[in-house]
Scaffold this active site. Structure first.
Site, mmCIF file in Angstrom:
data_model
loop_
_atom_site.group_PDB
_atom_site.id
_atom_site.type_symbol
_atom_site.label_atom_id
_atom_site.label_comp_id
_atom_site.label_asym_id
_atom_site.label_seq_id
_atom_site.Cartn_x
_atom_site.Cartn_y
_atom_site.Cartn_z
ATOM 1 N N GLU A 260 0.854 -1.204 0.000
ATOM 2 C CA GLU A 260 0.000 0.000 0.000
ATOM 3 C C GLU A 260 0.877 1.236 0.000
ATOM 4 O O GLU A 260 1.924 1.233 0.648
ATOM 5 C CB GLU A 260 -0.897 -0.003 1.240
ATOM 6 C CG GLU A 260 -1.890 -1.156 1.245
ATOM 7 C CD GLU A 260 -2.854 -1.134 2.442
ATOM 8 O OE1 GLU A 260 -2.965 -0.082 3.104
ATOM 9 O OE2 GLU A 260 -3.491 -2.155 2.699
ATOM 10 N N HIS A 278 -8.082 1.135 1.549
ATOM 11 C CA HIS A 278 -7.935 0.970 3.008
ATOM 12 C C HIS A 278 -8.774 1.998 3.778
ATOM 13 O O HIS A 278 -8.250 2.796 4.550
ATOM 14 C CB HIS A 278 -6.450 1.083 3.412
ATOM 15 C CG HIS A 278 -6.149 0.404 4.714
ATOM 16 N ND1 HIS A 278 -4.966 -0.218 4.980
ATOM 17 C CD2 HIS A 278 -6.900 0.246 5.849
ATOM 18 C CE1 HIS A 278 -4.978 -0.730 6.210
ATOM 19 N NE2 HIS A 278 -6.152 -0.452 6.753
HETATM 20 P P1 NAD Z 1 -9.645 -8.895 16.964
HETATM 21 O O1 NAD Z 1 -8.339 -9.100 17.620
HETATM 22 O O2 NAD Z 1 -10.804 -8.456 17.774
HETATM 23 O O3 NAD Z 1 -10.075 -10.246 16.211
HETATM 24 C C1 NAD Z 1 -9.181 -11.031 15.479
HETATM 25 C C2 NAD Z 1 -9.621 -12.479 15.571
HETATM 26 O O4 NAD Z 1 -8.728 -13.263 14.780
HETATM 27 C C3 NAD Z 1 -9.557 -13.045 17.010
HETATM 28 O O5 NAD Z 1 -10.783 -13.661 17.345
HETATM 29 C C4 NAD Z 1 -8.410 -14.063 16.938
HETATM 30 O O6 NAD Z 1 -8.600 -15.166 17.780
HETATM 31 C C5 NAD Z 1 -8.460 -14.465 15.476
HETATM 32 N N1 NAD Z 1 -7.201 -15.024 14.996
HETATM 33 C C6 NAD Z 1 -5.947 -14.590 15.243
HETATM 34 N N2 NAD Z 1 -5.057 -15.367 14.592
HETATM 35 C C7 NAD Z 1 -5.766 -16.303 13.942
HETATM 36 C C8 NAD Z 1 -5.418 -17.394 13.100
HETATM 37 N N3 NAD Z 1 -4.145 -17.680 12.840
HETATM 38 N N4 NAD Z 1 -6.414 -18.155 12.591
HETATM 39 C C9 NAD Z 1 -7.702 -17.882 12.876
HETATM 40 N N5 NAD Z 1 -8.103 -16.867 13.683
HETATM 41 C C10 NAD Z 1 -7.141 -16.089 14.184
HETATM 42 O O7 NAD Z 1 -9.382 -7.901 15.749
HETATM 43 P P2 NAD Z 1 -10.443 -6.942 15.021
HETATM 44 O O8 NAD Z 1 -10.469 -5.634 15.707
HETATM 45 O O9 NAD Z 1 -11.695 -7.696 14.800
HETATM 46 O O10 NAD Z 1 -9.664 -6.718 13.624
HETATM 47 C C11 NAD Z 1 -9.633 -7.750 12.643
HETATM 48 C C12 NAD Z 1 -8.764 -7.327 11.464
HETATM 49 O O11 NAD Z 1 -9.266 -6.142 10.867
HETATM 50 C C13 NAD Z 1 -7.306 -7.008 11.837
HETATM 51 O O12 NAD Z 1 -6.473 -7.521 10.800
HETATM 52 C C14 NAD Z 1 -7.249 -5.515 11.779
HETATM 53 O O13 NAD Z 1 -5.963 -5.050 11.525
HETATM 54 C C15 NAD Z 1 -8.198 -5.259 10.619
HETATM 55 N N6 NAD Z 1 -8.694 -3.886 10.519
HETATM 56 C C16 NAD Z 1 -8.812 -3.329 9.278
HETATM 57 C C17 NAD Z 1 -9.263 -2.033 9.139
HETATM 58 C C18 NAD Z 1 -9.415 -1.400 7.784
HETATM 59 O O14 NAD Z 1 -9.284 -0.183 7.678
HETATM 60 N N7 NAD Z 1 -9.713 -2.151 6.755
HETATM 61 C C19 NAD Z 1 -9.569 -1.269 10.278
HETATM 62 C C20 NAD Z 1 -9.481 -1.876 11.528
HETATM 63 C C21 NAD Z 1 -9.030 -3.188 11.641
#
Ligand code: NAD
Length: 304
Positions: A260, A278
């Site tokens: 990105e 993003h």
């Molecule tokens: P979170 O920590 O609440 O949830 C993540 C989940 O993934 C957890 O339940 C965890 O157990 C699970 N997990 C971790 N490793 C794993 C694996 N190897 N296999 C299966 N499950 C696994 O996080 P969140 O706040 O829900 O965020 C989720 C994603 O969204 C993150 O990658 C975050 O960076 C991304 N995000 C993107 C944006 C965007 O602008 N697009 C904004 C915010 C967050």
């Protein structure tokens, strides 16, 4: 106490800092390479994603006690180095979950109903009604990989559209949460082969790098859809391109990319993919929540 605002945050957050009589220094307009010269007497800095807090800034911030990230990911902060200097690093993990979940549903609808394609074609003078026959969310199975904060919000919204929802996560939800959300656990292979739509909500860690690769895409249903609004690199973009081009997949949407900003890509050739830059967390309400939360947490750390 002096707090430097390195990337703009919601004014409600700034007000919270000022109410505490903290001096707020706006550094958001400065070229990023000049930041080390301006952090020497600051007690805290607040960033979003644009500022990269590496060794140079941390070393220059002789008074720094806390680095606050208004947002989730801490990829732009050298967290271990900051901690080794006794500096706390805080973020606002839940503030933008709803914003990202809503974008996820928006992307899915855009793919299923070819909304972005229709808009593009009309602006080019076409009336592509015949090419815009889509499919409904109702009755389809959504497979959510990662049932954390965002995954759960996506599940609720998918249920409201009449979808069946299954999930995979390294942690099993307890029975009462599964019941409340009306979702069922599947192991990864079962989810991959059963879902009409796969949406990713896991962090990017070594185990999730190319979690959706050529082999797993081959095991998906013909005509399935992939949505990635989590982190670039979880989906293998080359494999995705081939599967979209061959028609194995109905469509896909990406908000995040391996590199990105994405300025050039063979994905741009395809009509069955929707791309956004993003913007998952880029909703006013989510940003306001993040600004308020980061300010409150900074106050708490500086006052203790
Ligand atoms: P979170 O920590 O609440 O949830 C993540 C989940 O993934 C957890 O339940 C965890 O157990 C699970 N997990 C971790 N490793 C794993 C694996 N190897 N296999 C299966 N499950 C696994 O996080 P969140 O706040 O829900 O965020 C989720 C994603 O969204 C993150 O990658 C975050 O960076 C991304 N995000 C993107 C944006 C965007 O602008 N697009 C904004 C915010 C967050």
């Amino acid at each position: 106490m002096k707090v430097g605002i390195c990337d703009p945050i919601a004014s409600e957050g700034i007000e919270i800092l000022k109410k505490e009589d903290f001096e707020v220094v706006d550094l958001s307009e400065l070229p990023k390479e000049e930041l080390p010269n301006h952090v020497t007497d600051l007690d805290a800095i607040i960033i979003r994603s644009a500022t990269k807090v590496r060794k140079e800034i941390i070393d220059a911030g002789k008074n720094l006690k806390v680095i606050g990230r208004a947002g989730v990911g801490l990829d732009n902060v050298d967290v271990e180095y900051a901690k080794s200097k006794g500096i706390k690093v805080i973020n606002t993990p839940g503030a933008t979950s709803i914003s990202v979940a809503e974008l996820t549903i928006g992307l899915l609808l855009a793919v299923m109903r070819k909304i972005a394609y229709a808009d593009r074609e009309m602006r080019n003078g076409a009336w592509p009604k015949k090419k815009c026959k889509g499919i409904e969310m109702y009755g389809k199975t959504m497979g959510i990989i990662g049932i954390g904060r965002i995954g759960r919000e996506v599940a609720k919204r998918a249920k409201a559209f009449g979808m069946n929802v299954i999930y995979y996560d390294i942690y099993h939800l307890d029975e009462s949460t599964e019941k409340e959300l009306e979702i069922e656990f599947r192991d990864l292979d079962a989810l991959i082969s059963e879902a009409d739509v796969i949406t990713l909500h896991v962090p990017l860690v070594p185990e999730t790098k190319h979690l959706i690769d050529r082999e797993r895409i081959a095991k998906m249903k013909d005509g399935a859809i992939i949505i990635n609004a989590a982190r670039g690199g979880i989906v293998d973009e080359d494999a995705l391109y081939d599967a979209l081009k061959s028609g194995k997949l109905y469509g896909a949407a990406l908000d995040v990319y391996e590199n990105e900003p994405l300025k050039e890509s063979k994905l741009f050739e395809l009509d069955n993919i929707v791309l956004t830059p993003h913007i998952g967390a880029q909703a006013e309400e989510g940003q306001t929540r993040a600004g308020i939360e980061v300010a409150k947490k900074i106050v708490k750390v500086l006052k203790s």
